[in-house]
Design a protein around this motif. Structure first.
Motif, PDB file in Angstrom:
ATOM      1  N   GLN A  55       0.826  -1.202   0.000  1.00  0.00           N
ATOM      2  CA  GLN A  55       0.000   0.000   0.000  1.00  0.00           C
ATOM      3  C   GLN A  55       0.862   1.254   0.000  1.00  0.00           C
ATOM      4  N   VAL A  56       1.930   1.260   0.763  1.00  0.00           N
ATOM      5  CA  VAL A  56       2.822   2.425   0.812  1.00  0.00           C
ATOM      6  C   VAL A  56       3.423   2.665  -0.573  1.00  0.00           C
ATOM      7  N   ARG A  57       3.870   1.597  -1.216  1.00  0.00           N
ATOM      8  CA  ARG A  57       4.421   1.738  -2.566  1.00  0.00           C
ATOM      9  C   ARG A  57       3.367   2.284  -3.537  1.00  0.00           C
ATOM     10  N   GLN A  58       2.137   1.816  -3.399  1.00  0.00           N
ATOM     11  CA  GLN A  58       1.051   2.290  -4.261  1.00  0.00           C
ATOM     12  C   GLN A  58       0.796   3.781  -4.035  1.00  0.00           C
ATOM     13  N   VAL A  59       0.811   4.213  -2.793  1.00  0.00           N
ATOM     14  CA  VAL A  59       0.603   5.633  -2.485  1.00  0.00           C
ATOM     15  C   VAL A  59       1.737   6.475  -3.076  1.00  0.00           C
ATOM     16  N   LEU A  60       2.973   6.011  -2.957  1.00  0.00           N
ATOM     17  CA  LEU A  60       4.098   6.742  -3.542  1.00  0.00           C
ATOM     18  C   LEU A  60       3.960   6.839  -5.063  1.00  0.00           C
ATOM     19  N   GLU A  61       3.531   5.770  -5.702  1.00  0.00           N
ATOM     20  CA  GLU A  61       3.306   5.797  -7.148  1.00  0.00           C
ATOM     21  C   GLU A  61       2.210   6.793  -7.519  1.00  0.00           C
ATOM     22  N   GLN A  62       1.140   6.830  -6.727  1.00  0.00           N
ATOM     23  CA  GLN A  62       0.048   7.765  -6.994  1.00  0.00           C
ATOM     24  C   GLN A  62       0.513   9.211  -6.874  1.00  0.00           C
ATOM     25  N   ILE A  63       1.397   9.476  -5.937  1.00  0.00           N
ATOM     26  CA  ILE A  63       1.937  10.832  -5.790  1.00  0.00           C
ATOM     27  C   ILE A  63       2.639  11.255  -7.071  1.00  0.00           C
ATOM     28  N   VAL A  64       3.462  10.367  -7.616  1.00  0.00           N
ATOM     29  CA  VAL A  64       4.188  10.676  -8.848  1.00  0.00           C
ATOM     30  C   VAL A  64       3.217  10.860 -10.009  1.00  0.00           C
ATOM     31  N   GLU A  65       2.226   9.987 -10.109  1.00  0.00           N
ATOM     32  CA  GLU A  65       1.254  10.076 -11.199  1.00  0.00           C
ATOM     33  C   GLU A  65       0.483  11.394 -11.179  1.00  0.00           C
ATOM     34  N   LYS A  66       0.284  11.966 -10.009  1.00  0.00           N
ATOM     35  CA  LYS A  66      -0.516  13.190  -9.886  1.00  0.00           C
ATOM     36  C   LYS A  66       0.307  14.474  -9.937  1.00  0.00           C
ATOM     37  N   LEU A  67       1.616  14.357 -10.151  1.00  0.00           N
ATOM     38  CA  LEU A  67       2.435  15.561 -10.284  1.00  0.00           C
ATOM     39  C   LEU A  67       1.961  16.359 -11.490  1.00  0.00           C
ATOM     40  N   VAL A  68       1.961  17.666 -11.369  1.00  0.00           N
ATOM     41  CA  VAL A  68       1.461  18.559 -12.411  1.00  0.00           C
ATOM     42  C   VAL A  68       2.617  19.360 -12.994  1.00  0.00           C
ATOM     43  N   ASN A  69       2.661  19.444 -14.297  1.00  0.00           N
ATOM     44  CA  ASN A  69       3.645  20.290 -14.972  1.00  0.00           C
ATOM     45  C   ASN A  69       3.043  21.693 -15.072  1.00  0.00           C
ATOM     46  N   PRO A  70       3.547  22.656 -14.298  1.00  0.00           N
ATOM     47  CA  PRO A  70       2.962  23.996 -14.291  1.00  0.00           C
ATOM     48  C   PRO A  70       3.431  24.873 -15.454  1.00  0.00           C
ATOM     49  N   TYR A  71       4.285  24.354 -16.328  1.00  0.00           N
ATOM     50  CA  TYR A  71       4.901  25.185 -17.356  1.00  0.00           C
ATOM     51  C   TYR A  71       4.224  25.118 -18.712  1.00  0.00           C
ATOM     52  N   TYR A  72       3.259  24.211 -18.890  1.00  0.00           N
ATOM     53  CA  TYR A  72       2.494  24.181 -20.131  1.00  0.00           C
ATOM     54  C   TYR A  72       1.237  25.024 -19.956  1.00  0.00           C
ATOM     55  N   PRO A  73       0.870  25.795 -20.971  1.00  0.00           N
ATOM     56  CA  PRO A  73      -0.368  26.572 -20.849  1.00  0.00           C
ATOM     57  C   PRO A  73      -1.566  25.654 -20.684  1.00  0.00           C
TER      58      PRO A  73
END
Length: 79
Positions: A55-73
């Motif tokens: 579960q901890v590994r899954q949560v860490l993966e979800q964090i990465v998946e939800k990262l947002v690139n703020p530099y694209y319009p």
């Protein structure tokens, strides 16, 4: 200090060409190593406190998946 796996990464520009600026490569490798160390510490803490490792590994993966690139319009569909 970056580990062997981090040093083996060839950082690339969006067009696929390798980054050539040594300072940029150094910063990227240092950032990645900090993320790896913090993630390892979080995993170890969670296991010691009785949390489920999968579960901890899954949560860490979800964090990465939800990262947002703020530099694209907005509205370009890129992230």
């Amino acid at each position: 200090m970056a580990d062997k796996d981090t040093q083996a990464i060839i950082w690339r520009e969006p067009d696929g060409s390798p980054l050539s600026c040594l300072e940029k490569i150094k910063v990227l490798n240092e950032n990645l190593e900090e993320i790896r160390e913090l993630s390892q510490d979080a995993l170890e803490d969670a296991i010691l406190m009785g949390a489920d490792e999968a579960q901890v590994r899954q949560v860490l993966e979800q964090i990465v998946e939800k990262l947002v690139n703020p530099y694209y319009p907005k509205g370009t569909g890129k992230h």
